[in-house]
Design an enzyme around this catalytic site. Structure first.
Site, PDB file in Angstrom:
ATOM      1  N   PRO A 117       3.293 -61.470 -40.281  1.00 22.19           N
ATOM      2  CG  PRO A 117       4.402 -60.668 -38.384  1.00 22.19           C
ATOM      3  CD  PRO A 117       4.639 -61.176 -39.773  1.00 22.19           C
ATOM      4  CB  CYS A 166       3.254 -52.929 -34.984  1.00 15.85           C
ATOM      5  SG  CYS A 166       1.501 -52.497 -35.097  1.00 15.85           S
ATOM      6  CG  HIS A 201       8.001 -52.745 -43.402  1.00 18.07           C
ATOM      7  ND1 HIS A 201       6.686 -52.827 -43.023  1.00 18.07           N
ATOM      8  CD2 HIS A 201       8.006 -52.075 -44.580  1.00 18.07           C
ATOM      9  CE1 HIS A 201       5.921 -52.231 -43.936  1.00 18.07           C
ATOM     10  NE2 HIS A 201       6.714 -51.759 -44.879  1.00 18.07           N
ATOM     11  CG  ASN A 236       7.524 -56.972 -44.612  1.00  9.28           C
ATOM     12  OD1 ASN A 236       7.117 -56.220 -43.733  1.00  9.28           O
ATOM     13  ND2 ASN A 236       6.705 -57.576 -45.431  1.00  9.28           N
ATOM     14  N   GLY A 281       6.184 -53.970 -49.844  1.00 15.21           N
ATOM     15  CA  GLY A 281       6.027 -53.709 -51.267  1.00 15.21           C
ATOM     16  C   GLY A 281       6.172 -54.898 -52.188  1.00 15.21           C
ATOM     17  N   GLY A 290       3.314 -59.740 -47.278  1.00 14.21           N
ATOM     18  CA  GLY A 290       2.165 -59.489 -46.425  1.00 14.21           C
ATOM     19  C   GLY A 290       0.846 -59.511 -47.165  1.00 14.21           C
TER      20      GLY A 290
END
Length: 336
Positions: free
Chosen positions: A16, A99, A170, A210, A212, A233
């Site tokens: 996302p 985020c 992440h 998630n 890199g 991403g």
């Protein structure tokens, strides 16, 4: 579509991304891959529940399997928002705990929630009780001065006990003070080994990694190392054909490779329908700029679309003109 669709598709997913993974972007990505799991931009629970902004849930049925990512920190409100998403047919509801933007922090959600695993567990439990589709979490390995070795296992244990079925990690810290959201995507070092250790501690939890990952070969290597899924991403956005066109065959063992040329042709009816409904061409073509990344004619393709798509009356003919920039340098390419 049954909830198992998202679980099966989570082997490879597109992250996302705010301002990027809107419904037009997702439609494009779905044309490249039938199997990858797609995510919405983050939609805040207050916008849905208090603001009544249900248009934020719009999607095309062709996008399945597709997940709704929610932002929020109020369990009851998140449960209501999750119910709204499940009612319109999303295959998964995901809670954003990663985020780092100031706007997100001011709303007490996103990466700042890594500091309060108990609250996250309450949110997950409330969402889980409201829907039958999977409830998942996307998080960081920690924030600011936290020790990821300590906080991440506790965080995962709490959300798993609350009913979280999958987690995407992440593999970077988020620095809520001192780094911009853009810097938070690059500067904090990656720690893939820590994520691998979490898989060892939680063998029955689906863990996707998630951060890199820039090529499909990298994703394949991470899956072979024992992780359950990989989320990509920016590379999937900027070089969508490189990442997604062969994903069905290479990652899922099903389907055939798509070509960027085929996807451009398939987008034309979608573009026509969008324009007929009062939309503008650039709302779609801005997501198509990277389709021919690294190929002869890519610069001309981007230039024609970038310069012309915002002009009044721009439509499919402009897309064909942009595509001619590619076919002029690649004679084997089929005109659309």
């Amino acid at each position: 579509m049954p909830s198992t669709a998202a679980n099966a598709a989570a082997t490879l997913s597109v992250a996302p991304m705010m301002d990027w993974t809107d419904r037009h972007c997702r439609y494009l990505h779905r044309l490249l891959s039938r199997h990858v799991l797609l995510y919405t931009e983050m939609v805040t629970a207050p916008a849905l529940v208090r603001g009544g902004a249900l248009h934020l849930l719009d999607y095309d049925v062709a996008e399945h399997p597709v997940a709704l990512q929610l932002g929020g920190s109020d369990p009851a409100e998140l449960a209501q928002a999750a119910r709204l998403g499940a009612t319109v047919g999303y295959d998964e509801i995901n809670l954003n705990c990663g985020c780092p933007s100031d706007r997100v922090q001011s709303g007490t959600f996103g990466a700042i929630l890594m500091r309060d695993p108990g609250l996250v567990a309450e949110c997950v439990a409330a969402m889980r009780s409201a829907v039958t589709v999977p409830v998942t979490v996307k998080c960081r390995i920690g924030v600011d001065d936290q020790d990821p070795e300590e906080v991440l296992p506790e965080f995962l244990a709490r959300i798993v006990a609350a009913g979280c079925e999958r987690v995407t990690i992440h593999a970077r810290k988020a620095w809520l003070k001192g780094l911009s959201p853009k810097e938070n995507r690059d500067i904090p070092p990656l720690d893939y080994d820590l994520v691998m250790r979490m898989k060892g501690l939680f063998p029955h939890l689906h863990i996707s990694i998630n951060g890199g990952v820039e090529t499909l070969a990298q994703a394949e290597a991470l899956l072979e190392s024992g992780l359950d899924g990989v989320m990509i991403g920016r590379a999937a956005y900027h070089q969508p054909a490189d990442i997604l066109a062969s994903a069905d065959r290479r990652i899922f063992g099903a389907g055939v490779d798509r070509t960027a040329e085929e996807v451009v042709e398939a987008m034309l009816p979608y573009i026509e329908a969008h324009l007929t409904g009062g939309g503008r061409l650039h709302q779609i073509t801005r997501h198509m700029l990277g389709l021919f990344a690294g190929r002869p004619g890519a610069r001309g393709w981007r230039r024609v679309l970038s310069e012309g798509a915002t002009k009044p009356g721009a439509g499919p003919d402009l897309v064909r003109a942009a595509f001619a920039q590619v076919t002029a340098l690649a004679p084997d390419a089929k005109a659309v």
